[in-house]
Design an enzyme around this catalytic site. Structure first.
Site, PDB file in Angstrom:
ATOM      1  N   GLU A 158      20.492   3.430   3.597  1.00  0.00           N
ATOM      2  CA  GLU A 158      19.649   3.178   4.776  1.00  0.00           C
ATOM      3  C   GLU A 158      18.355   3.995   4.723  1.00  0.00           C
ATOM      4  O   GLU A 158      17.287   3.488   5.051  1.00  0.00           O
ATOM      5  CB  GLU A 158      20.420   3.478   6.067  1.00  0.00           C
ATOM      6  N   GLU A 161      16.134   2.292   2.151  1.00  0.00           N
ATOM      7  CA  GLU A 161      15.590   1.021   2.653  1.00  0.00           C
ATOM      8  C   GLU A 161      14.472   1.245   3.661  1.00  0.00           C
ATOM      9  O   GLU A 161      13.470   0.532   3.656  1.00  0.00           O
ATOM     10  CB  GLU A 161      16.697   0.187   3.313  1.00  0.00           C
ATOM     11  N   GLU A 162      14.641   2.223   4.537  1.00  0.00           N
ATOM     12  CA  GLU A 162      13.669   2.419   5.607  1.00  0.00           C
ATOM     13  C   GLU A 162      12.456   3.245   5.195  1.00  0.00           C
ATOM     14  O   GLU A 162      11.400   3.126   5.796  1.00  0.00           O
ATOM     15  CB  GLU A 162      14.343   3.062   6.823  1.00  0.00           C
TER      16      GLU A 162
END
Length: 184
Positions: A158, A161-162
């Site tokens: 995460e 991805e961010e």
């Protein structure tokens, strides 16, 4: 209703009434009774329109009273996502890419990642999609673990991805459990 009446109804409505969801898709909340022929024509027109608009997914919330329309939606490519006592939720992935609609689950594991550098600076982000999009609010990177995914791998995924930043998982700080998430 004769064939001309059906065609008039299709021309009158053209697409199913839908609202945008927060992930680039649409939600159709069926409330009014509708004949199978009209529904099929409107569903086909709606899918064409949503594809042109670049929508990602489509959801149809179908009350039990309209269960006779399920077969039509399934033949158009929709699948059962989940069912509640008063409705069925059908889903459809529009782009010709890997389906990104998560499976229905009784539980979701959400993570928030606290990332600090050697200077003890905290990594924060602003959402590009979701309820905080465009609000100017800064937050830690968050997300939902994929089915069967390890919490350590999910947290680092995460963050990557961010933010595009590679991180190393160190420790779990806290757990929280929330019961009875509703789709109504």
């Amino acid at each position: 209703m004769g064939q001309n009446g059906v065609e008039d109804e299709v021309r009158k409505f053209r697409v199913l009434p839908a609202c945008d969801d927060e992930h680039g898709g649409v939600i159709v909340d069926m409330k009014e009774p509708m004949g199978p022929t009209v529904f099929q024509a409107m569903l086909k027109a709606s899918l064409s329109q949503w594809k042109l608009e670049g929508k990602k997914g489509a959801w149809i919330k179908l009350p039990i009273e309209l269960a006779n329309l399920v077969e039509i939606a399934v033949k158009e490519g929709f699948w059962y996502h989940h069912a509640e006592p008063r409705y069925l939720m059908l889903a459809y992935w529009i782009p010709e890419t890997k389906i990104a609609i998560p499976a229905n689950a009784t539980h979701q594991v959400r993570i928030g990642a606290i990332v600090m550098n050697d200077k003890r600076e905290l990594l924060v982000v602003q959402e590009k999609v979701g309820k905080f999009q465009g609000t100017g609010i800064w937050k830690i990177p968050t997300g939902i673990l994929e089915e069967g995914e390890d919490i350590f791998a999910g947290a680092t995924r995460e963050v990557k991805e961010e933010t595009g930043i590679h991180t190393e998982f160190v420790d779990v700080i806290a757990f929280r459990y929330k019961l009875l998430v509703k789709y109504d």
